[in-house]
Design a protein around this motif. Structure first.
Motif, PDB file in Angstrom:
ATOM      1  N   ILE A  30      -0.012   6.372  -4.725  1.00  0.00           N
ATOM      2  CA  ILE A  30       0.446   6.279  -3.261  1.00  0.00           C
ATOM      3  C   ILE A  30      -0.176   4.998  -2.292  1.00  0.00           C
ATOM      4  CG2 ILE A  30       0.532   7.631  -0.925  1.00  0.00           C
ATOM      5  CD1 ILE A  30       0.001  10.261  -2.667  1.00  0.00           C
ATOM      6  N   THR A  31       0.712   4.396  -1.948  1.00  0.00           N
ATOM      7  CA  THR A  31       0.440   3.065  -1.343  1.00  0.00           C
ATOM      8  C   THR A  31       0.334   3.159   0.027  1.00  0.00           C
ATOM      9  OG1 THR A  31       2.804   2.287  -1.420  1.00  0.00           O
ATOM     10  CG2 THR A  31       1.153   1.811  -3.514  1.00  0.00           C
ATOM     11  N   ALA A  32      -0.170   2.109   0.923  1.00  0.00           N
ATOM     12  CA  ALA A  32      -0.306   1.911   2.090  1.00  0.00           C
ATOM     13  C   ALA A  32      -0.585   0.502   2.385  1.00  0.00           C
ATOM     14  CB  ALA A  32      -1.254   2.838   2.936  1.00  0.00           C
ATOM     15  N   TYR A  33      -0.074  -0.044   3.503  1.00  0.00           N
ATOM     16  CA  TYR A  33      -0.012  -1.291   3.891  1.00  0.00           C
ATOM     17  C   TYR A  33      -0.490  -1.652   5.342  1.00  0.00           C
ATOM     18  CZ  TYR A  33       2.304  -2.158  -0.399  1.00  0.00           C
ATOM     19  OH  TYR A  33       2.538  -1.970  -1.728  1.00  0.00           O
ATOM     20  N   ALA A  34      -1.252  -2.668   5.480  1.00  0.00           N
ATOM     21  CA  ALA A  34      -1.147  -3.203   6.949  1.00  0.00           C
ATOM     22  C   ALA A  34      -0.044  -3.763   7.403  1.00  0.00           C
ATOM     23  CB  ALA A  34      -2.468  -4.356   6.925  1.00  0.00           C
ATOM     24  N   MET A  36      -8.283   2.276  -4.756  1.00  0.00           N
ATOM     25  CA  MET A  36      -8.339   0.562  -4.807  1.00  0.00           C
ATOM     26  C   MET A  36      -7.673   0.417  -3.853  1.00  0.00           C
ATOM     27  SD  MET A  36      -8.478   0.000  -8.917  1.00  0.00           S
ATOM     28  CE  MET A  36      -9.459  -1.669  -9.047  1.00  0.00           C
ATOM     29  N   ALA A  37      -8.126  -1.040  -3.361  1.00  0.00           N
ATOM     30  CA  ALA A  37      -7.541  -1.658  -2.272  1.00  0.00           C
ATOM     31  C   ALA A  37      -7.702  -3.138  -2.270  1.00  0.00           C
ATOM     32  CB  ALA A  37      -8.281  -1.015  -0.926  1.00  0.00           C
ATOM     33  N   TRP A  38      -7.378  -3.970  -1.329  1.00  0.00           N
ATOM     34  CA  TRP A  38      -7.395  -5.242  -1.059  1.00  0.00           C
ATOM     35  C   TRP A  38      -7.788  -5.371   0.278  1.00  0.00           C
ATOM     36  CZ3 TRP A  38      -7.847  -8.755  -4.904  1.00  0.00           C
ATOM     37  CH2 TRP A  38      -7.125  -8.655  -5.851  1.00  0.00           C
ATOM     38  N   TYR A  39      -8.731  -6.153   0.533  1.00  0.00           N
ATOM     39  CA  TYR A  39      -9.167  -6.525   2.029  1.00  0.00           C
ATOM     40  C   TYR A  39      -9.121  -8.197   1.775  1.00  0.00           C
ATOM     41  CZ  TYR A  39     -11.142  -1.981   3.197  1.00  0.00           C
ATOM     42  OH  TYR A  39     -11.313  -0.719   3.378  1.00  0.00           O
ATOM     43  N   ARG A  40      -9.095  -8.706   2.969  1.00  0.00           N
ATOM     44  CA  ARG A  40      -9.505 -10.260   3.115  1.00  0.00           C
ATOM     45  C   ARG A  40     -10.127 -10.560   4.323  1.00  0.00           C
ATOM     46  NH1 ARG A  40      -3.004 -11.700   5.186  1.00  0.00           N
ATOM     47  NH2 ARG A  40      -3.277 -11.142   7.516  1.00  0.00           N
ATOM     48  N   GLN A  41     -10.547 -11.772   4.331  1.00  0.00           N
ATOM     49  CA  GLN A  41     -11.463 -12.230   5.183  1.00  0.00           C
ATOM     50  C   GLN A  41     -11.238 -13.808   5.504  1.00  0.00           C
ATOM     51  OE1 GLN A  41     -15.791 -11.699   4.863  1.00  0.00           O
ATOM     52  NE2 GLN A  41     -16.223 -11.926   6.798  1.00  0.00           N
ATOM     53  N   VAL A  95      -5.985  -4.897   3.919  1.00  0.00           N
ATOM     54  CA  VAL A  95      -4.702  -5.166   3.639  1.00  0.00           C
ATOM     55  C   VAL A  95      -3.778  -4.229   2.882  1.00  0.00           C
ATOM     56  CG1 VAL A  95      -3.441  -6.912   2.012  1.00  0.00           C
ATOM     57  CG2 VAL A  95      -5.543  -7.677   3.266  1.00  0.00           C
ATOM     58  N   SER A  96      -4.138  -3.630   1.972  1.00  0.00           N
ATOM     59  CA  SER A  96      -3.685  -2.590   1.200  1.00  0.00           C
ATOM     60  C   SER A  96      -4.343  -1.697   0.534  1.00  0.00           C
ATOM     61  CB  SER A  96      -2.467  -3.182   0.398  1.00  0.00           C
ATOM     62  OG  SER A  96      -1.650  -2.335  -0.392  1.00  0.00           O
ATOM     63  N   ARG A  97      -3.791  -0.541   0.106  1.00  0.00           N
ATOM     64  CA  ARG A  97      -4.633   0.366  -0.572  1.00  0.00           C
ATOM     65  C   ARG A  97      -3.690   1.359  -1.688  1.00  0.00           C
ATOM     66  NH1 ARG A  97      -5.161   3.328   3.970  1.00  0.00           N
ATOM     67  NH2 ARG A  97      -4.011   5.428   3.645  1.00  0.00           N
ATOM     68  N   ASP A  99       6.246  -5.238   3.755  1.00  0.00           N
ATOM     69  CA  ASP A  99       7.682  -5.835   3.444  1.00  0.00           C
ATOM     70  C   ASP A  99       7.357  -7.264   2.808  1.00  0.00           C
ATOM     71  OD1 ASP A  99       9.298  -4.622   6.144  1.00  0.00           O
ATOM     72  OD2 ASP A  99       9.159  -3.655   4.293  1.00  0.00           O
ATOM     73  N   ARG A 100       6.134  -7.798   2.893  1.00  0.00           N
ATOM     74  CA  ARG A 100       5.808  -9.086   2.195  1.00  0.00           C
ATOM     75  C   ARG A 100       5.021  -8.790   0.769  1.00  0.00           C
ATOM     76  NH1 ARG A 100       3.177 -13.128   4.444  1.00  0.00           N
ATOM     77  NH2 ARG A 100       1.977 -11.722   5.709  1.00  0.00           N
ATOM     78  N   PHE A 101       3.988  -8.072   0.772  1.00  0.00           N
ATOM     79  CA  PHE A 101       3.120  -7.794  -0.337  1.00  0.00           C
ATOM     80  C   PHE A 101       3.235  -6.336  -0.922  1.00  0.00           C
ATOM     81  CE2 PHE A 101      -0.695 -10.166   1.691  1.00  0.00           C
ATOM     82  CZ  PHE A 101       0.247 -11.380   1.755  1.00  0.00           C
ATOM     83  N   THR A 102       2.985  -6.394  -2.261  1.00  0.00           N
ATOM     84  CA  THR A 102       3.315  -5.136  -3.052  1.00  0.00           C
ATOM     85  C   THR A 102       2.009  -4.976  -3.775  1.00  0.00           C
ATOM     86  OG1 THR A 102       5.633  -5.375  -3.087  1.00  0.00           O
ATOM     87  CG2 THR A 102       4.755  -3.750  -4.398  1.00  0.00           C
ATOM     88  N   ILE A 103       1.327  -3.652  -3.600  1.00  0.00           N
ATOM     89  CA  ILE A 103       0.132  -3.401  -4.652  1.00  0.00           C
ATOM     90  C   ILE A 103       0.772  -2.378  -5.535  1.00  0.00           C
ATOM     91  CG2 ILE A 103      -0.180  -1.253  -3.305  1.00  0.00           C
ATOM     92  CD1 ILE A 103      -3.363  -2.101  -3.394  1.00  0.00           C
ATOM     93  N   SER A 104       0.106  -2.807  -6.937  1.00  0.00           N
ATOM     94  CA  SER A 104       0.467  -1.794  -7.830  1.00  0.00           C
ATOM     95  C   SER A 104      -0.857  -1.499  -8.824  1.00  0.00           C
ATOM     96  CB  SER A 104       1.488  -2.579  -8.714  1.00  0.00           C
ATOM     97  OG  SER A 104       1.101  -3.679  -9.311  1.00  0.00           O
TER      98      SER A 104
END
Length: 114
Positions: free
Chosen positions: A56-60, A34-39, A48-50, A65-70
């Motif tokens: 296991i997480t990854a970030y653009a 699952m992930a987040w994108y933005r436009q 943005v993040s997955r 250091d500002r966004f956290t996915i859970s």
């Protein structure tokens, strides 16, 4: 089929925080990532993040250091905690899931005035 519904967007002042949520329904047992994108207006959609099913997480780079996915697999939800928001974070944020067939939510608007 997987259905995704985002919530939590809104207007927030620079430096503020928002927490986006995405609720999945349907064939959720098939979801892998699952992930987040933005436009942003006039720009292409960007990742943005997955988070994987194992957490296991990854970030653009622009949100590190500002966004956290859970992810809560039991509730079939994924969240994006957004802190220290900037005007350039203004965009429609989309939830994404892969089974690996891609599914998208309808998007939720995040506005951070300059």
């Amino acid at each position: 089929q997987v259905q995704l519904v985002e919530s939590g967007g809104g207007l927030v002042q620079p430096g503020g925080s928002l927490r986006l949520s995405c609720a999945a329904s349907g064939s959720v047992f098939k979801i892998i990532n699952m992930a987040w994108y933005r436009q942003a207006p006039g720009k292409e959609r960007e990742w943005v993040s997955r988070i994987t099913k194992a957490g296991i997480t990854a970030y653009a780079d622009f949100v590190k250091d500002r966004f956290t996915i859970s992810r809560d697999n039991a509730k079939n939800t994924v969240h994006l905690q957004m802190n220290s928001l900037k005007s350039e974070d203004t965009a429609v944020y989309y939830c994404y899931a892969s089974t690996p067939y891609p599914y998208w939510g309808q998007g939720t608007q995040v506005t951070v005035p300059s």
